[in-house]
Design an enzyme around this catalytic site. Sequence first.
Site, short mmCIF file in Angstrom:
data_model
loop_
_atom_site.label_atom_id
_atom_site.label_comp_id
_atom_site.label_asym_id
_atom_site.label_seq_id
_atom_site.Cartn_x
_atom_site.Cartn_y
_atom_site.Cartn_z
CE LYS A 71 -4.36 -1.57 2.11
NZ LYS A 71 -5.50 -1.36 3.01
CG ASP A 108 -8.46 0.62 2.99
OD1 ASP A 108 -8.84 -0.17 2.31
OD2 ASP A 108 -7.04 0.58 3.34
#
Length: 283
Positions: A71, A108
């Site tokens: 990420k 997210d």
Amino acid sequence: MTDQQRFMLAAVMGWPVMHSRSPLMHNFWFNKLGLAGAYVPLAIEPGTLEPALRALHPLGFAGCNLTIPHKQDAMAIVDEVDDTAKAIGAISCVVVRPDGSLFGTNNDWLGFINNLKQQYPDWRADAGPITVLGAGGGSRAVCYGLLREGASEIRLVNRTQQRADVLARNIGGPISVYPWSERNEVLDGSAMAVNTTSQGMIGEPPLDVMLDRLPADALVADIIYIPLETPFLEAARLRGNPTINGLGMLLHQGRPAWRMWFDIEPEVTAELTERMERSILDA
Ligand code: ATR
């Protein structure tokens, strides 16, 4: 891009990746919507993320999700990083544009917030102080989402306090950092408590926190979804607090990804949730 002359492709890149439940969810949607497509887990070794991401376009992928450990690394690879991913410091979703360039964002936080809103429609971020335990990547997305929703006070506690200080500085807004030794006391008067640490995950010990001071009506959330009910959530449920597990956060970050990849917004239904729960319980 719903041109059914073309097989619809998306992926999750991680290392390891086979534990990920996201293929089950995305392939459920392809089936449900009667679309020819697939979402595949791609085991991408650290250090090989750049060629893997660059291969998405020639292979005809609409994009991919990223999981551990990619990420952060993706930030330096994609051609454009949006302000959300910059604030969170990580990319969870890559979109391949028609010219082959790569756009990175982070869904997210949307997963966390939209799950809360679906399960507790009356929930408000500014109902009172929110205690967030942990200051890793998950915490950054949660804090960012809570602040975007108008949280008036976040009490951030992390074992390594310096990491919480950096998070608060990077994200800005009304975040107060407290030492780990005060993790039980800060729950006093909190309207919500969120575990973003790895504690309570399968194979890890329970989170070492006492809920005695937490008001009985405070909402208690965990971003872990294996197990579905962590010891932290179980303790909260047994004392009567409403709880929310991490599975919904995963389910609700799939929807914005589909909007960006395919211009479709699939539903998070009870059937999908049950299918995912069963796959976790059966594992
Ligand atoms: P993620 O990106 O999934 O959030 P991470 O960046 O590794 O994962 O963060 C893990 C979080 O769990 C951190 O807040 C970490 O605390 P430190 O910053 O002090 O490492 C927290 N954590 C891990 N083990 C812990 C433990 N035994 N007790 C308390 N917190 C712990």
